[in-house]
Write a protein that holds these residues in place. Sequence first.
Motif, mmCIF file in Angstrom:
data_model
loop_
_atom_site.group_PDB
_atom_site.id
_atom_site.type_symbol
_atom_site.label_atom_id
_atom_site.label_comp_id
_atom_site.label_asym_id
_atom_site.label_seq_id
_atom_site.Cartn_x
_atom_site.Cartn_y
_atom_site.Cartn_z
ATOM 1 N N SER A 36 43.131 -0.900 1.803
ATOM 2 C CA SER A 36 42.997 -2.033 2.878
ATOM 3 C C SER A 36 45.229 -2.365 2.675
ATOM 4 O O SER A 36 45.275 -2.945 4.017
ATOM 5 C CB SER A 36 42.615 -3.644 2.146
ATOM 6 O OG SER A 36 40.939 -2.758 2.371
ATOM 7 N N GLU A 39 46.937 0.618 4.492
ATOM 8 C CA GLU A 39 46.835 0.605 6.348
ATOM 9 C C GLU A 39 46.491 -1.501 6.986
ATOM 10 O O GLU A 39 47.614 -1.706 8.030
ATOM 11 C CB GLU A 39 44.973 0.660 6.091
ATOM 12 C CG GLU A 39 45.196 2.526 6.179
ATOM 13 C CD GLU A 39 45.820 2.898 6.579
ATOM 14 O OE1 GLU A 39 45.431 3.095 8.340
ATOM 15 O OE2 GLU A 39 45.951 4.587 6.081
ATOM 16 N N LYS A 40 46.842 -2.409 5.473
ATOM 17 C CA LYS A 40 47.650 -3.768 6.201
ATOM 18 C C LYS A 40 45.946 -4.348 7.487
ATOM 19 O O LYS A 40 46.421 -4.629 8.434
ATOM 20 C CB LYS A 40 48.687 -3.840 7.005
ATOM 21 C CG LYS A 40 49.649 -3.137 5.977
ATOM 22 C CD LYS A 40 50.867 -3.337 7.499
ATOM 23 C CE LYS A 40 52.182 -3.405 5.945
ATOM 24 N NZ LYS A 40 52.294 -1.950 5.553
ATOM 25 N N LYS A 41 44.333 -3.799 6.963
ATOM 26 C CA LYS A 41 43.336 -4.229 7.177
ATOM 27 C C LYS A 41 42.366 -3.823 6.742
ATOM 28 O O LYS A 41 42.450 -3.300 5.765
ATOM 29 C CB LYS A 41 43.130 -3.153 8.797
ATOM 30 C CG LYS A 41 44.361 -3.462 9.635
ATOM 31 C CD LYS A 41 43.802 -2.010 11.098
ATOM 32 C CE LYS A 41 44.768 -1.754 12.275
ATOM 33 N NZ LYS A 41 44.682 -3.052 12.933
ATOM 34 N N SER A 42 40.927 -5.018 6.354
ATOM 35 C CA SER A 42 40.732 -4.515 5.878
ATOM 36 C C SER A 42 39.793 -3.797 6.099
ATOM 37 O O SER A 42 40.097 -3.161 7.426
ATOM 38 C CB SER A 42 39.384 -6.059 5.947
ATOM 39 O OG SER A 42 38.287 -5.704 7.252
ATOM 40 N N GLU A 45 37.714 -3.920 9.554
ATOM 41 C CA GLU A 45 38.348 -4.189 10.353
ATOM 42 C C GLU A 45 38.714 -3.104 10.700
ATOM 43 O O GLU A 45 38.701 -1.544 11.886
ATOM 44 C CB GLU A 45 39.725 -4.689 10.108
ATOM 45 C CG GLU A 45 39.624 -6.223 10.361
ATOM 46 C CD GLU A 45 41.230 -6.356 10.102
ATOM 47 O OE1 GLU A 45 41.200 -7.829 10.154
ATOM 48 O OE2 GLU A 45 41.447 -5.977 8.748
ATOM 49 N N ILE A 46 38.860 -1.591 9.593
ATOM 50 C CA ILE A 46 39.220 -0.138 10.008
ATOM 51 C C ILE A 46 37.815 0.349 10.761
ATOM 52 O O ILE A 46 38.269 0.946 11.245
ATOM 53 C CB ILE A 46 39.827 0.647 8.817
ATOM 54 C CG1 ILE A 46 41.189 -0.153 7.657
ATOM 55 C CG2 ILE A 46 39.476 2.084 8.918
ATOM 56 C CD1 ILE A 46 41.852 -0.075 6.270
ATOM 57 N N SER A 48 35.440 -0.904 11.928
ATOM 58 C CA SER A 48 34.826 -1.289 13.073
ATOM 59 C C SER A 48 35.778 -0.845 14.389
ATOM 60 O O SER A 48 35.499 -0.764 15.645
ATOM 61 C CB SER A 48 35.550 -2.906 13.329
ATOM 62 O OG SER A 48 34.206 -3.788 12.977
ATOM 63 N N GLU A 49 37.659 -0.544 14.304
ATOM 64 C CA GLU A 49 39.110 -0.162 14.633
ATOM 65 C C GLU A 49 38.959 1.087 15.067
ATOM 66 O O GLU A 49 39.253 1.389 16.505
ATOM 67 C CB GLU A 49 40.327 -0.773 14.596
ATOM 68 C CG GLU A 49 39.913 -2.969 14.958
ATOM 69 C CD GLU A 49 41.512 -3.449 14.062
ATOM 70 O OE1 GLU A 49 42.133 -2.052 14.350
ATOM 71 O OE2 GLU A 49 41.196 -3.879 13.830
ATOM 72 N N TYR A 50 38.155 2.217 14.244
ATOM 73 C CA TYR A 50 39.041 3.479 14.107
ATOM 74 C C TYR A 50 37.626 4.370 14.097
ATOM 75 O O TYR A 50 37.803 5.577 14.702
ATOM 76 C CB TYR A 50 39.360 3.752 13.718
ATOM 77 C CG TYR A 50 41.670 2.916 13.744
ATOM 78 C CD1 TYR A 50 41.876 3.210 14.660
ATOM 79 C CD2 TYR A 50 41.250 1.751 12.847
ATOM 80 C CE1 TYR A 50 42.814 2.467 15.056
ATOM 81 C CE2 TYR A 50 42.850 1.259 13.259
ATOM 82 C CZ TYR A 50 43.350 1.128 13.909
ATOM 83 O OH TYR A 50 44.356 1.066 13.980
#
Length: 172
Positions: A36, A39-42, A45-46, A48-50
């Motif tokens: 996290s 990648e500067k994301k939870s 979020e990782i 969900s987004e990728y």
Amino acid sequence: MNITLLGYMGSGKSTVGKSLANSLQLDFIDLDEYISAQEKKSIHEIFSEYGEIYFRKKENFYLKELLEEDHRVLSLGGGTPVYHNNMNLINKRSLSFYLKMNPSELALRLSNEKEHRPLISHLEDEDLLEFIAKHLFERSPFYELSTYKIQVKQKNPNELCDEIIDLLQLEK
């Protein structure tokens, strides 16, 4: 040498890891928290987004990076041992400890934490046990490759740390 804690979510990897690192005066790293931060994301979020494939590739990349250094206690995500031949890497660069719990114990623990666990947040309590049992069935062959298996049962984090430290003494 590193110490790696693995097991299903809710088995106490992070709690025991922090206590163990403190007792042994080693650095503690939670792999999910590390990912996290990098990648500067939870993690949610990782995913969900990728998607999961992207996440598992990053997880493997950061695991390799972390295991290049020594003298750490590393807590893994529950799925980490399953992907990219990670267990081989883990056992080559660390002593691994599987914090082992049965599905009923895990369901009891996790039913109060669902809102903080994206993988199970959508499940009703009556579906939780079956979900965990299925996951454990799939993941256990990988978890069982760990150097040591620790039965969590009714033990508190300090008792688990003491048990791990006793096993580490045998390695010397």
